[in-house]
Enzyme design. Structure first.
Site, short mmCIF file in Angstrom:
data_model
loop_
_atom_site.label_atom_id
_atom_site.label_comp_id
_atom_site.label_asym_id
_atom_site.label_seq_id
_atom_site.Cartn_x
_atom_site.Cartn_y
_atom_site.Cartn_z
N GLU A 1 35.19 34.29 42.53
CA GLU A 1 33.99 34.41 42.17
C GLU A 1 33.27 33.08 42.06
OE1 GLU A 1 32.11 37.12 39.32
OE2 GLU A 1 33.68 38.38 39.29
N TYR B 1 40.20 35.60 29.74
CA TYR B 1 39.07 36.14 30.04
C TYR B 1 37.73 36.46 28.94
CZ TYR B 1 35.92 40.01 32.06
OH TYR B 1 34.86 40.52 32.37
#
Length: 607
Positions: A9, A290
């Site tokens: 991303e 994360y």
């Protein structure tokens, strides 16, 4: 020539991963979402309402060059999609697969919950297919947000009441407004606290009833107390103090706000940077896992590593028991937010970090370390001092084993004099302190997120955006870092409550979140949820358009220099401005404050 294309991303993450995977891979970035719903069709939803709400996607204009490059670079290559491990990330993977003509049934998907060389290489050996149930859940969520956001915003704009509304943000606004009304309606009640002050201590009166002590009762009690008072009971017990669990997104946002003064948007921006990687001695390393989980679970390998670290650096008796507690809304198998390596201490990496990055990393590191340490043990001594059946309580505290508190700061000891049973207190003063009950405290970002989580409203990826929306649309102000609704915010909330109270409430929003989770689990079908929601929602919208009163214009006492009609105070998401009451025939505007993003002329409705 690279044999495989790996698409992530963010450019930062691409740079880090490229340094791990070698020449067999070329790592590219999509820079987030590449497509969104079109704004064409009924309501501008980008959905074919009559055809099972079939979505029409278009490439985001600012991403067209990126898409063209990805198409060119992936021709004839094996492509692996490595967007983030959540609903949005899964949707990005699917959109990339669709644009690049990849087979969604192939194992061309990988997720990284930490950006370190070992973790990345391990996951590249465990490719999987795109989780289409997770994609379906994201599609339905996006469709609901587009329908609700566009339709409610349109109603508010046509009625000159507000600029925007949303499925989650409007419920959060209602929480703030309802609390403010409760605060305004609060009537303080007088009560009294009674204290015994002697030479070496101050003891608190022990109430025997639940109700507050009135002035008359306090005076009566004071008259009934006579010196000397006697020590009638001494009790000692060891209290244990457990550490916090490792962080979820919600608890990290709360603590960063309470202890560091960071707002949610800044916390998530910094956490994302720590996750994607920091350059340390020439190598880009992800310092934390994360940052958007809703679980405080930890991996066994990390638990074992950390327990060895604790034993080596603090002693075996400081090693604690692993604990975790997931809520009913916990989704997925993500770990808690933790350091990727417990041996990478904050002080070791401080020189590579910005001050805000260091402070957040230290908070995450210490909380994770403490979560696997033994509890603190505190000796609590309670002394009861009595006169005529009236008791005063004197409490002392002494830490006998710091446990996890050795990492941060231990509870302060409270020293009290050495007294024995039947000792007499000959001198002292009985003090009556006048007090007044206080209303509830307004929400700050931390307490609002905690309330939203407890009610099942929103998800880790939405908390920060919701906090920003509440401020950006002028519906709230921050006073001493706490939300105070503006008049516009109260008007918006009340108007929505009057006409959409079956929709803008905590029960509906929580139930909708659960149903979206059930779509991700394959328990219900997405179309059926949209089909059952849309018709009654449209009835509510049409009723509001017909019957919701239009807000009175806010005249400023000047006429338009172009058409001579009265000027009025207006608001966009970029701040307040002055406009002509003759709009749209006359488009005169004048700014009264600097917009906080792009110019007002570039404003456009977003779903």
């Amino acid at each position: 020539m690279s044999k495989k294309i790996l698409i992530v991303e963010s450019p930062t993450k691409a740079k880090a991963i490229a340094s791990y995977v070698g020449k067999d891979y070329k790592v590219l970035s999509s820079s987030g979402h590449i497509r969104d719903l079109s704004t064409k069709g009924e309501g501008g939803f980008g959905l074919d309402i009559k055809n099972r709400f079939h979505p029409t996607y278009v490439v985001i204009p600012s991403k067209q060059k990126i898409v063209n490059k990805l198409i060119e670079e992936t021709k004839g290559k094996e492509v692996i999609l490595a967007s983030d491990p959540d609903r949005e990330g899964e949707a990005i993977a699917w959109h990339l697969a669709d644009v690049l003509n990849l087979d969604i049934n192939e194992k061309n998907r990988v997720t990284f919950t930490e950006i370190t060389k070992n973790a990345v290489l391990k996951e590249l050996d465990n490719l999987k297919s795109i989780d289409m149930m997770l994609v379906d859940s994201q599609e339905v969520r996006r469709a609901l947000d587009r329908i609700i956001g566009f339709r409610l915003s349109n109603v508010l704009q046509r009625k000159k009441i507000g600029q925007a509304a949303g499925r989650v943000q409007s419920v959060a606004l209602k929480l703030i407004v309802d609390l403010e009304k409760e605060i305004k309606a609060f009537v303080p009640e007088e009560y009294y606290e009674i204290k015994l002050t002697a030479d070496l201590f101050t003891a608190n009166y022990k109430q025997t009833k639940k109700s507050l002590i009135t002035k008359e009762e306090a005076n009566t009690i004071k008259k009934e107390i006579s010196f000397p008072l006697k020590v009638t009971d001494i009790n000692s017990k060891v209290r244990t103090s457990q550490s916090k669990l490792a962080y979820t997104t919600s608890t990290l946002l709360q603590d960063a706000n309470n202890y560091l003064g960071f707002n949610s948007a800044n916390t998530m921006r910094i956490a994302q940077k720590l996750f994607e990687g920091i350059e340390i001695k020439g190598q880009i390393i992800g310092l934390i896992t994360y940052p958007r989980p809703d679980s405080n679970r930890l991996e066994p390998s990390f638990i074992n590593q950390t327990k060895k670290y604790i034993e080596k650096n603090y002693g075996k008796n400081y090693v604690g028991v692993y604990r975790h507690k997931d809520s009913q809304s916990t989704q997925g198998a993500h770990e808690a937010i933790r350091p990727t390596d417990i041996n990478r201490r904050p002080e070791d990496v401080e020189r590579f970090l910005k001050p805000t990055e260091f402070r957040l990393y230290k908070l995450i590191y210490n909380t994770t370390l403490e979560s696997l340490m033994a509890p603190a043990q505190i000796d609590v001594k309670t002394i009861t001092i009595t006169s005529n059946n009236h008791d005063f309580i004197l409490e002392g505290k002494k830490t006998i084993f710091p446990g996890y508190q050795i990492v941060g700061s231990a509870d302060k000891n409270v020293e009290i004099p050495e007294l024995k049973i039947d000792d007499l207190i000959h001198k002292g003063i009985i003090i009556l302190e006048q007090k007044f009950t206080q209303p509830k405290t307004r929400y700050n970002e931390a307490s609002l997120i905690k309330e939203m989580e407890s009610l099942g409203i929103g998800r880790p990826s939405t908390y920060a955006n919701t906090m920003s929306a509440l401020k950006n649309y002028g519906y709230t102000n921050l006073e001493k870092r706490r939300f105070v609704p503006t008049n516009d915010g109260i008007l918006v909330s009340d108007s929505l409550d009057n006409f959409f109270n079956t929709l803008i409430n905590t029960d509906f929003t929580s139930r909708m979140e659960k149903q979206l989770d059930e779509i991700a689990d394959g328990k219900i079908e997405g179309y059926s949820l949209l089909e059952s929601f849309y018709p009654p929602f449209e009835k509510l919208v049409n009723n509001a358009l017909d019957n919701m009163p239009k807000a009175e214009p806010k005249y400023i006492g000047e006429n338009c220099p172009k058409c001579n009609k009265p000027l009025v105070l207006k608001r966009s998401q970029y701040g307040e401005f002055i406009g002509c009451s003759g709009f749209p025939d006359c488009k005169f505007t004048r700014y009264i404050e600097k917009p906080n993003t792009k110019s007002f002329k570039n404003y456009r409705k977003k779903g």
